[in-house]
Write a protein that holds these residues in place. Structure first.
Motif, mmCIF file in Angstrom:
data_model
loop_
_atom_site.group_PDB
_atom_site.id
_atom_site.type_symbol
_atom_site.label_atom_id
_atom_site.label_comp_id
_atom_site.label_asym_id
_atom_site.label_seq_id
_atom_site.Cartn_x
_atom_site.Cartn_y
_atom_site.Cartn_z
ATOM 1 N N TYR A 11 78.084 -34.352 57.255
ATOM 2 C CA TYR A 11 77.604 -35.161 57.241
ATOM 3 C C TYR A 11 78.475 -36.472 56.520
ATOM 4 O O TYR A 11 78.897 -36.414 55.707
ATOM 5 C CB TYR A 11 76.190 -35.402 56.414
ATOM 6 C CG TYR A 11 75.210 -36.380 56.863
ATOM 7 C CD1 TYR A 11 74.529 -37.119 58.004
ATOM 8 C CD2 TYR A 11 75.437 -37.543 55.990
ATOM 9 C CE1 TYR A 11 74.642 -38.431 58.199
ATOM 10 C CE2 TYR A 11 75.423 -39.289 56.257
ATOM 11 C CZ TYR A 11 74.649 -39.172 57.206
ATOM 12 O OH TYR A 11 74.393 -40.427 57.765
ATOM 13 N N VAL A 12 78.541 -37.707 57.702
ATOM 14 C CA VAL A 12 79.772 -38.939 57.311
ATOM 15 C C VAL A 12 78.604 -40.107 58.044
ATOM 16 O O VAL A 12 79.139 -40.343 59.094
ATOM 17 C CB VAL A 12 80.576 -38.753 57.577
ATOM 18 C CG1 VAL A 12 81.736 -37.361 56.631
ATOM 19 C CG2 VAL A 12 81.027 -38.123 58.899
ATOM 20 N N PRO A 13 78.664 -41.093 57.022
ATOM 21 C CA PRO A 13 78.237 -41.917 57.631
ATOM 22 C C PRO A 13 78.376 -42.750 58.545
ATOM 23 O O PRO A 13 78.521 -43.351 59.362
ATOM 24 C CB PRO A 13 77.352 -42.430 56.083
ATOM 25 C CG PRO A 13 78.235 -42.500 55.346
ATOM 26 C CD PRO A 13 78.674 -41.361 55.640
ATOM 27 N N PHE A 14 80.072 -42.941 58.172
ATOM 28 C CA PHE A 14 81.062 -43.544 58.926
ATOM 29 C C PHE A 14 82.107 -42.394 59.607
ATOM 30 O O PHE A 14 82.732 -41.838 58.338
ATOM 31 C CB PHE A 14 80.859 -45.060 57.901
ATOM 32 C CG PHE A 14 80.400 -46.403 57.909
ATOM 33 C CD1 PHE A 14 79.985 -46.942 59.122
ATOM 34 C CD2 PHE A 14 79.847 -45.797 56.479
ATOM 35 C CE1 PHE A 14 79.364 -47.480 58.513
ATOM 36 C CE2 PHE A 14 78.547 -46.134 56.150
ATOM 37 C CZ PHE A 14 78.370 -47.119 56.799
ATOM 38 N N GLY A 15 82.862 -42.798 60.240
ATOM 39 C CA GLY A 15 83.996 -42.266 61.075
ATOM 40 C C GLY A 15 84.906 -42.854 60.620
ATOM 41 O O GLY A 15 85.592 -44.168 59.761
ATOM 42 N N GLU A 16 86.137 -42.092 60.895
ATOM 43 C CA GLU A 16 87.320 -42.781 60.120
ATOM 44 C C GLU A 16 87.995 -44.174 60.526
ATOM 45 O O GLU A 16 88.411 -45.374 59.928
ATOM 46 C CB GLU A 16 88.815 -41.600 60.253
ATOM 47 C CG GLU A 16 88.460 -39.944 60.056
ATOM 48 C CD GLU A 16 89.403 -39.331 60.624
ATOM 49 O OE1 GLU A 16 90.976 -40.084 61.088
ATOM 50 O OE2 GLU A 16 89.769 -38.428 60.006
#
Length: 102
Positions: A11-16
């Protein structure tokens, strides 16, 4: 109803690119060594209350198939792809194993 599953990884809240990552019903993510399934439109981190995520749990096997798994243990989860239903394996007091719809 969950129509399909999509394993998304960590899980990541923001992409690259710095933009918020959008998650959908049926997405499966890992977060802090635990596995989560989005059972409704996710509204934030998997650990927050009322977030739309269901913790599948550590040490739990997740099956994604049309037929009942043959070698499941208590707590394992099974998503019936044909019916679009999520089940968990429970052991009754008499020792019998059963799949229970979540």
């Amino acid at each position: 109803m969950i129509k399909s599953l999509n394993v998304r990884g960590e899980y990541v809240p923001f992409g690259e690119d710095g933009n918020p990552v959008s998650y959908s019903i049926g997405d499966i993510v890992t977060f802090n060594k635990k596995t989560y399934l989005a059972y409704q439109k996710p509204l934030g981190h998997p650990y927050s209350s009322e977030s739309g995520w269901y913790m599948i749990g550590p040490g739990v096997t997740f099956f994604n198939q049309s037929s009942k798994p043959k070698f499941a243990k208590e707590g394992d989860k099974w998503f019936d792809k044909t019916a679009g239903v999520l089940y968990t394996m429970v052991v009754q007091t008499n020792g019998y194993y059963n799949w229970v719809e979540l």
